[in-house]
Design a protein around this motif. Sequence first.
Motif, PDB file in Angstrom:
ATOM      1  N   GLU A  56      -5.384  12.271  -1.026  1.00 42.59           N
ATOM      2  CA  GLU A  56      -5.451  12.155  -2.372  1.00 42.59           C
ATOM      3  C   GLU A  56      -4.113  12.775  -3.336  1.00 42.59           C
ATOM      4  O   GLU A  56      -3.448  11.948  -4.104  1.00 42.59           O
ATOM      5  N   LYS A  57      -4.886  13.749  -3.415  1.00 40.05           N
ATOM      6  CA  LYS A  57      -3.140  14.983  -4.233  1.00 40.05           C
ATOM      7  C   LYS A  57      -1.993  14.694  -3.599  1.00 40.05           C
ATOM      8  O   LYS A  57      -1.312  14.335  -4.853  1.00 40.05           O
ATOM      9  N   VAL A  76      -0.429   7.687   7.074  1.00 41.57           N
ATOM     10  CA  VAL A  76      -2.185   8.466   7.696  1.00 41.57           C
ATOM     11  C   VAL A  76      -2.253   8.504   9.153  1.00 41.57           C
ATOM     12  O   VAL A  76      -2.524   7.251   9.346  1.00 41.57           O
ATOM     13  N   THR A  77      -2.448   9.614   9.973  1.00 41.08           N
ATOM     14  CA  THR A  77      -2.902   9.416  11.261  1.00 41.08           C
ATOM     15  C   THR A  77      -3.969  10.585  11.736  1.00 41.08           C
ATOM     16  O   THR A  77      -4.048  11.502  11.275  1.00 41.08           O
ATOM     17  N   SER A  78      -5.487   9.560  11.860  1.00 39.79           N
ATOM     18  CA  SER A  78      -6.718   9.830  11.523  1.00 39.79           C
ATOM     19  C   SER A  78      -7.463   9.727  12.759  1.00 39.79           C
ATOM     20  O   SER A  78      -7.419   8.874  13.474  1.00 39.79           O
ATOM     21  N   ARG A  79      -8.414  10.596  13.634  1.00 41.41           N
ATOM     22  CA  ARG A  79      -9.173  10.020  14.854  1.00 41.41           C
ATOM     23  C   ARG A  79     -10.471   9.459  13.890  1.00 41.41           C
ATOM     24  O   ARG A  79     -10.937   8.665  14.945  1.00 41.41           O
ATOM     25  N   ARG A 108     -11.803   4.778   2.489  1.00 42.17           N
ATOM     26  CA  ARG A 108     -10.808   4.788   0.502  1.00 42.17           C
ATOM     27  C   ARG A 108      -9.503   4.539   0.819  1.00 42.17           C
ATOM     28  O   ARG A 108      -8.923   4.016   0.004  1.00 42.17           O
ATOM     29  N   PHE A 109      -8.985   4.018   2.454  1.00 47.35           N
ATOM     30  CA  PHE A 109      -7.304   4.210   2.669  1.00 47.35           C
ATOM     31  C   PHE A 109      -6.624   3.054   3.042  1.00 47.35           C
ATOM     32  O   PHE A 109      -5.952   2.796   3.032  1.00 47.35           O
ATOM     33  N   GLY A 110      -8.018   2.380   2.674  1.00 46.09           N
ATOM     34  CA  GLY A 110      -7.698   0.697   3.622  1.00 46.09           C
ATOM     35  C   GLY A 110      -8.541   0.166   4.298  1.00 46.09           C
ATOM     36  O   GLY A 110      -8.296   1.517   5.211  1.00 46.09           O
ATOM     37  N   THR A 111      -8.040  -1.150   5.152  1.00 48.85           N
ATOM     38  CA  THR A 111      -7.708  -0.982   6.717  1.00 48.85           C
ATOM     39  C   THR A 111      -7.184  -0.366   7.369  1.00 48.85           C
ATOM     40  O   THR A 111      -5.910  -0.578   6.779  1.00 48.85           O
ATOM     41  N   LYS A 120       0.837  -1.564  -0.046  1.00 45.58           N
ATOM     42  CA  LYS A 120       0.183  -0.363   0.149  1.00 45.58           C
ATOM     43  C   LYS A 120       0.682   1.548   0.152  1.00 45.58           C
ATOM     44  O   LYS A 120       1.606   1.732   0.626  1.00 45.58           O
ATOM     45  N   SER A 121       0.342   1.715  -0.600  1.00 48.53           N
ATOM     46  CA  SER A 121       0.689   3.316  -0.677  1.00 48.53           C
ATOM     47  C   SER A 121       0.341   4.570   0.130  1.00 48.53           C
ATOM     48  O   SER A 121       1.546   5.400   0.927  1.00 48.53           O
TER      49      SER A 121
END
Length: 691
Positions: free
Chosen positions: A146-147, A159-162, A167-170, A45-46
């Motif tokens: 995505e850009k 990527v870290t996110s709450r 779309r970014f997978g599991t 995965k990228s």
Amino acid sequence: MEEITKGVGFRSINGPFGVPEKPEFSVGLDAALRKVKMELLNGPKSIILLTGFGGSGKTTLVTLLCWDEQIKSKFRENIFFVTFSKTPKLKIIVERLFEHLGYEVPRFQNDEEAINQLELLLRKLKGSRVLIVLDDVWPDSEDLVEKFKFHLADYKILVTSRVAIPRFGTPCVLKPLLHQHAITLFRHYALLDSNSLNIPHDDVVQKVVKICMGLPPAIKVIGRSLSHGPNELWQKMVSELSHGNSILNFDTELLTFLPKILDVLEDNRVIKECFMDLGLFPQDQRIPVTALIDMWTELCGLDNDGIEAMEIINKLHSMNLANVFIARKNTSDTDNYFYNNHFIVLHDLLRELAIYGSTLEPFEERERLIIGTNENESEWGLDEKQRAMVTCILSNCFRYCVKQKPQKITARTLSISIDEKGSSYWSHIHPAQAKVLILNLRVNQYSFPESMQKMSKLKALIITNYNFHPSELTNFQLLVSLSNLKRIRLERIAVLSFVTLKALRKLSIYNMSHAFQDGILLISDAFPNLVDLNIDYCKDMVELPSGLCDIIPLKKLSVTNCHKLLALPQEIGKLVHLELLRLSSCTDLERLPDSIGRVQNLAHLDISNCISLCNLPEDVGKLCNLRNVSMINCARCELPYSVVNLVNLKIVSCDEETAASWEGLKAMLPNLLIEVPQVDVNLNWIHSVSS
């Protein structure tokens, strides 16, 4: 397009997007660190996503990764740490990347030019292997992430996110710290391993750490506040936080930090309000999704089938603000009509955060009011004057203030917990604006207060008894005056006698003993306009209530886990408007009446786990509008030949043996899809769910 030129500056790890300093101390992140590290080193995965609610350690973990020797060896100097925050600006990020790399910063006309220039820049980097960390990505920034995707060899975006971003997978999900890890972290910040004379007893440390609930910020703040403190301070902490006081009230720094978790919801008011509604239910209790559906349908105007409510619940789950738990997976649960097996498990700190969010408005303007069995369990986050007012109304001292005028409140949602010590506190308030009333009972018997007659706007009543044995509900006749009451949900409740409620549209009964059997009023007289009847785990019910088939408006009838139910009434053919009939896990049910063929509007039939059902009646072939049939674990049930007349039948969910019978009929039912799902057919779950 401007040519990329080298500036006079120089590259430094301390530049705008340099890696933060290595954390001084961390614990409990090893498993997640290994998982993400393998993705960065060898994964296809990228974009790799790491999620967890605010304060769970996401930034700490990715910082540790950037300092890992293998990661540094692969990406060398090409590691960039970008904090996205809530309102990222693409051009500014690219400009700062140019600055960080020591290049002259172009003047970009638009985002497209900026991103094109960034790709050219990254291609020029020595070694070409690049890792970009995008920290704290908010939901609305998905397209922006995505850009940053470019077709470069060994190019990774972490990527870290709450929020889980599909779309970014599991994602790799960070959970609260395990207790042993929490103890280690706490000992570090409380300086318990130093040569201090004030070392508390180990059982006191264990209690304090348990109060912190595995959340690193709480552990750090509370640990620091107690370090080198006297034993009296430790005992006070345990006492304060073990008797209903919120951890959010104890420390100003924590009070400032934790509510930022709610900031991610600011742009979606409905989801934020729904999250705060989760605080209306008792601590450490599973929250039934069906109760939330009833609430939100009336409060937010959501659809009756619960589809929109489930979208909100799944959103909260993806944001790590709620954990959805399915007690038993069954294919019939996926038809958007049935969520009896779905629950929400809420972390204690998140529950307190939900309650805290409800207290930010002025007291007289709050949407929801929570009343416990004493003042410490009621709403908190009040200033001294407000707390005094609430205490005067709700506490045991109220008997000395009975001459005061009843307190009017404007809350639309009222949650009241009642035990033997405080069963009447709320009888002295006038919740005239309330649309939803939640009663959390721990009493053997409960009687509605007379003031309830004045709740003229009440639309949904949810009563749950958390004792093992049913709680007897009396004074039910007070509900007659509530002309807007549309939904009632009763769990572990015994009602001696129902009354006529003409406005009622939905009645849900769970784990009720002797349901409908002791009253003198026919169910058709009590609820003449009922549209949806849900009966679950009424394990002693042998037959359906008298008069049920005279409720002509009924569209949904769900009778599940009623193991002693032997048969349906012959008069069921009267229910000409019935669209859904669910009889799943009625293990003693032996037959369906022939009159079922007259239920011409029936579209969904579920007889899964009706293991005693030997056949379907011949007249089932007259159900011309039937579209879905679920008959999992019904291998004994023989199909009549008349099913070939079910020309509108689209989906049959069943076990392999039953599927063979349907396969032989597919030539005459060309539009039929036969599904054989993998489900749990072990009936031992019955006892665990009902206890």
